[in-house]
Write a protein that holds these residues in place. Structure first.
Motif, PDB file in Angstrom:
ATOM      1  N   PRO A  57       0.823  -1.219   0.000  1.00 44.12           N
ATOM      2  CA  PRO A  57       0.000   0.000   0.000  1.00 44.12           C
ATOM      3  C   PRO A  57       0.852   1.261   0.000  1.00 44.12           C
ATOM      4  CG  PRO A  57       0.076  -0.942   2.206  1.00 44.12           C
ATOM      5  CD  PRO A  57       0.786  -1.915   1.302  1.00 44.12           C
ATOM      6  N   GLY A  58       0.209   2.397  -0.264  1.00 44.84           N
ATOM      7  CA  GLY A  58       0.895   3.680  -0.215  1.00 44.84           C
ATOM      8  C   GLY A  58       1.185   4.237  -1.590  1.00 44.84           C
ATOM      9  N   GLU A  59       1.390   5.541  -1.652  1.00 43.69           N
ATOM     10  CA  GLU A  59       1.605   6.245  -2.912  1.00 43.69           C
ATOM     11  C   GLU A  59       2.843   5.759  -3.645  1.00 43.69           C
ATOM     12  OE1 GLU A  59       2.256  10.871  -4.489  1.00 43.69           O
ATOM     13  OE2 GLU A  59       1.888  10.438  -2.356  1.00 43.69           O
ATOM     14  N   TYR A  60       3.900   5.440  -2.894  1.00 47.21           N
ATOM     15  CA  TYR A  60       5.154   5.027  -3.523  1.00 47.21           C
ATOM     16  C   TYR A  60       5.395   3.522  -3.410  1.00 47.21           C
ATOM     17  CZ  TYR A  60       6.041  10.026  -3.455  1.00 47.21           C
ATOM     18  OH  TYR A  60       5.937  11.376  -3.648  1.00 47.21           O
ATOM     19  N   GLY A  61       4.371   2.789  -2.968  1.00 50.29           N
ATOM     20  CA  GLY A  61       4.529   1.352  -2.799  1.00 50.29           C
ATOM     21  C   GLY A  61       4.883   0.650  -4.092  1.00 50.29           C
ATOM     22  N   LYS A  62       4.212   1.040  -5.174  1.00 49.84           N
ATOM     23  CA  LYS A  62       4.440   0.406  -6.470  1.00 49.84           C
ATOM     24  C   LYS A  62       5.851   0.685  -6.978  1.00 49.84           C
ATOM     25  CE  LYS A  62       3.580  -1.570 -10.408  1.00 49.84           C
ATOM     26  NZ  LYS A  62       3.421  -3.028 -10.523  1.00 49.84           N
ATOM     27  N   LEU A  63       6.283   1.942  -6.889  1.00 48.69           N
ATOM     28  CA  LEU A  63       7.623   2.302  -7.342  1.00 48.69           C
ATOM     29  C   LEU A  63       8.679   1.577  -6.524  1.00 48.69           C
ATOM     30  CD1 LEU A  63       9.484   3.993  -9.125  1.00 48.69           C
ATOM     31  CD2 LEU A  63       9.277   5.856  -7.453  1.00 48.69           C
ATOM     32  N   PHE A  64       8.478   1.529  -5.217  1.00 44.72           N
ATOM     33  CA  PHE A  64       9.425   0.840  -4.342  1.00 44.72           C
ATOM     34  C   PHE A  64       9.528  -0.627  -4.732  1.00 44.72           C
ATOM     35  CE2 PHE A  64       9.968  -1.958  -0.664  1.00 44.72           C
ATOM     36  CZ  PHE A  64      11.221  -1.559  -0.227  1.00 44.72           C
ATOM     37  N   LEU A  65       8.373  -1.253  -4.986  1.00 46.24           N
ATOM     38  CA  LEU A  65       8.370  -2.665  -5.329  1.00 46.24           C
ATOM     39  C   LEU A  65       9.105  -2.923  -6.641  1.00 46.24           C
ATOM     40  CD1 LEU A  65       7.453  -5.569  -4.890  1.00 46.24           C
ATOM     41  CD2 LEU A  65       5.288  -4.981  -5.991  1.00 46.24           C
ATOM     42  N   THR A  66       8.879  -2.083  -7.644  1.00 42.95           N
ATOM     43  CA  THR A  66       9.538  -2.258  -8.937  1.00 42.95           C
ATOM     44  C   THR A  66      11.045  -2.110  -8.799  1.00 42.95           C
ATOM     45  OG1 THR A  66       7.583  -1.394 -10.082  1.00 42.95           O
ATOM     46  CG2 THR A  66       9.644  -1.443 -11.316  1.00 42.95           C
ATOM     47  N   LEU A  67      11.489  -1.084  -8.075  1.00 37.16           N
ATOM     48  CA  LEU A  67      12.922  -0.876  -7.879  1.00 37.16           C
ATOM     49  C   LEU A  67      13.534  -2.013  -7.071  1.00 37.16           C
ATOM     50  CD1 LEU A  67      12.979   2.972  -7.173  1.00 37.16           C
ATOM     51  CD2 LEU A  67      13.605   1.780  -9.284  1.00 37.16           C
ATOM     52  N   PHE A  68      12.771  -2.513  -6.095  1.00 40.67           N
ATOM     53  CA  PHE A  68      13.253  -3.652  -5.305  1.00 40.67           C
ATOM     54  C   PHE A  68      13.415  -4.877  -6.192  1.00 40.67           C
ATOM     55  CE2 PHE A  68      12.197  -7.556  -3.006  1.00 40.67           C
ATOM     56  CZ  PHE A  68      13.205  -7.567  -2.059  1.00 40.67           C
ATOM     57  N   ARG A  69      12.458  -5.106  -7.075  1.00 43.05           N
ATOM     58  CA  ARG A  69      12.540  -6.252  -7.996  1.00 43.05           C
ATOM     59  C   ARG A  69      13.781  -6.160  -8.875  1.00 43.05           C
ATOM     60  NH1 ARG A  69       6.276  -6.297  -9.932  1.00 43.05           N
ATOM     61  NH2 ARG A  69       5.503  -7.985  -8.614  1.00 43.05           N
ATOM     62  N   ILE A  70      14.037  -4.963  -9.400  1.00 42.48           N
ATOM     63  CA  ILE A  70      15.191  -4.782 -10.280  1.00 42.48           C
ATOM     64  C   ILE A  70      16.488  -5.061  -9.512  1.00 42.48           C
ATOM     65  CG2 ILE A  70      16.511  -3.090 -11.621  1.00 42.48           C
ATOM     66  CD1 ILE A  70      13.821  -1.763 -12.316  1.00 42.48           C
ATOM     67  N   THR A  71      16.571  -4.537  -8.294  1.00 41.16           N
ATOM     68  CA  THR A  71      17.751  -4.783  -7.456  1.00 41.16           C
ATOM     69  C   THR A  71      17.910  -6.268  -7.160  1.00 41.16           C
ATOM     70  OG1 THR A  71      17.469  -2.607  -6.417  1.00 41.16           O
ATOM     71  CG2 THR A  71      18.882  -4.194  -5.286  1.00 41.16           C
ATOM     72  N   ALA A  72      16.779  -6.917  -6.864  1.00 42.92           N
ATOM     73  CA  ALA A  72      16.809  -8.349  -6.568  1.00 42.92           C
ATOM     74  C   ALA A  72      17.286  -9.154  -7.765  1.00 42.92           C
ATOM     75  CB  ALA A  72      15.425  -8.819  -6.124  1.00 42.92           C
ATOM     76  N   VAL A  73      16.840  -8.772  -8.968  1.00 50.76           N
ATOM     77  CA  VAL A  73      17.237  -9.498 -10.179  1.00 50.76           C
ATOM     78  C   VAL A  73      18.741  -9.372 -10.419  1.00 50.76           C
ATOM     79  CG1 VAL A  73      17.107  -9.421 -12.706  1.00 50.76           C
ATOM     80  CG2 VAL A  73      15.033  -9.535 -11.357  1.00 50.76           C
ATOM     81  N   VAL A  74      19.296  -8.216 -10.126  1.00 50.73           N
ATOM     82  CA  VAL A  74      20.749  -8.043 -10.254  1.00 50.73           C
ATOM     83  C   VAL A  74      21.464  -9.020  -9.323  1.00 50.73           C
ATOM     84  CG1 VAL A  74      22.677  -6.466  -9.893  1.00 50.73           C
ATOM     85  CG2 VAL A  74      20.583  -5.637 -10.977  1.00 50.73           C
ATOM     86  N   GLY A  75      20.970  -9.125  -8.086  1.00 51.76           N
ATOM     87  CA  GLY A  75      21.566 -10.067  -7.139  1.00 51.76           C
ATOM     88  C   GLY A  75      21.395 -11.511  -7.576  1.00 51.76           C
ATOM     89  N   ILE A  76      20.213 -11.839  -8.106  1.00 51.45           N
ATOM     90  CA  ILE A  76      19.959 -13.200  -8.578  1.00 51.45           C
ATOM     91  C   ILE A  76      20.851 -13.528  -9.774  1.00 51.45           C
ATOM     92  CG2 ILE A  76      18.223 -14.733  -9.601  1.00 51.45           C
ATOM     93  CD1 ILE A  76      16.113 -13.113  -8.001  1.00 51.45           C
ATOM     94  N   ALA A  77      21.041 -12.545 -10.666  1.00 52.55           N
ATOM     95  CA  ALA A  77      21.898 -12.758 -11.837  1.00 52.55           C
ATOM     96  C   ALA A  77      23.335 -13.063 -11.407  1.00 52.55           C
ATOM     97  CB  ALA A  77      21.873 -11.524 -12.737  1.00 52.55           C
ATOM     98  N   TYR A  78      23.811 -12.346 -10.398  1.00 58.60           N
ATOM     99  CA  TYR A  78      25.158 -12.614  -9.886  1.00 58.60           C
ATOM    100  C   TYR A  78      25.227 -14.004  -9.264  1.00 58.60           C
ATOM    101  CZ  TYR A  78      29.397 -12.430  -7.097  1.00 58.60           C
ATOM    102  OH  TYR A  78      30.621 -12.717  -6.550  1.00 58.60           O
TER     103      TYR A  78
END
Length: 216
Positions: A57-78
């Motif tokens: 929830p929250g105004e920036y919840g969606k943006l936070f989630l997308t950025l978190f996913r991108i960061t997570a994918v970088v870690g998973i790729a490594y």
């Protein structure tokens, strides 16, 4: 297992995931449901958040989630690259590949769908590369469609908390990316010993090396 094999898995999952999402979004009205079997339906919904329809929830919840996913994918790729380089178990590499593919699949929705589709409604089919897009970059909605209402009814009164209440099993609506992530995690859980076996996959067993030494 080579890195190209992991890439093949990721590409295949991404193709199936995006094909199914684009097909459903451009051919189903929002909320429309088609029975494939009595216990299996294609039901088009969208969500703002995480796997299996959960949201932040929250105004920036969606943006936070997308950025978190991108960061997570970088870690998973490594993690994937390191596992392949160190010749880890095929179980581990396949699991990581599935998790990464699923994460990438939902990231594509979150990053791009808001600017390449117009809005899906109960009376309007969305168009790909529409002029009147429904959102902005990083604020796309994730498309879900697989629904398995295997059982619907009222739970027995003797069950604590939920007794006597209406219940659906299985109630979540999900997509190929969600299934890919869950399958990868399932492999890590149920094949834990094989997945995290530190013996390189192409290593020669010690007793074979001893036999070779004796025969010289």
């Amino acid at each position: 297992m080579k890195i190209k094999h992991a890439i093949y898995i990721i590409i295949l999952v991404l193709f199936i995931d995006q094909f199914s999402k684009i097909y459903v979004k451009t051919n189903f009205f929002y909320g429309e449901s088609v029975d494939i079997l009595k216990w299996f339906k294609l039901t088009f919904i969208e969500n703002e958040g995480m796997a299996w329809g959960t949201e932040i929830p929250g105004e920036y919840g969606k943006l936070f989630l997308t950025l978190f996913r991108i960061t997570a994918v970088v870690g998973i790729a490594y993690w994937l690259w390191e596992s392949v380089t160190k010749k880890k178990s095929k179980y581990l590499i396949v699991a990581i590949s599935l998790i990464m593919a699923g994460a990438l699949g939902n990231i594509i929705d979150s990053v791009f769908y808001g600017v390449i589709f117009d809005k899906s409604t109960a009376t309007h089919l969305a168009s790909l590369f529409a002029e009147n897009n429904y959102g902005t970059w990083f604020h796309g909605r994730v498309v879900d469609m697989f629904y398995f209402p295997i059982w619907h009814g009222f739970l027995p009164q003797w069950i604590p908390v939920y007794g006597g209440k209406e219940f659906n099993f299985f109630n979540a609506i999900f997509n190929v990316a969600d299934f890919s992530i869950s399958t990868g995690v399932g492999i890590l859980i149920f094949f834990n010993k094989k997945a995290f076996d530190n013996t390189p996959t192409n290593s020669t067993k010690p007793y074979l090396n001893n036999d070779l030494e004796e025969n010289k």
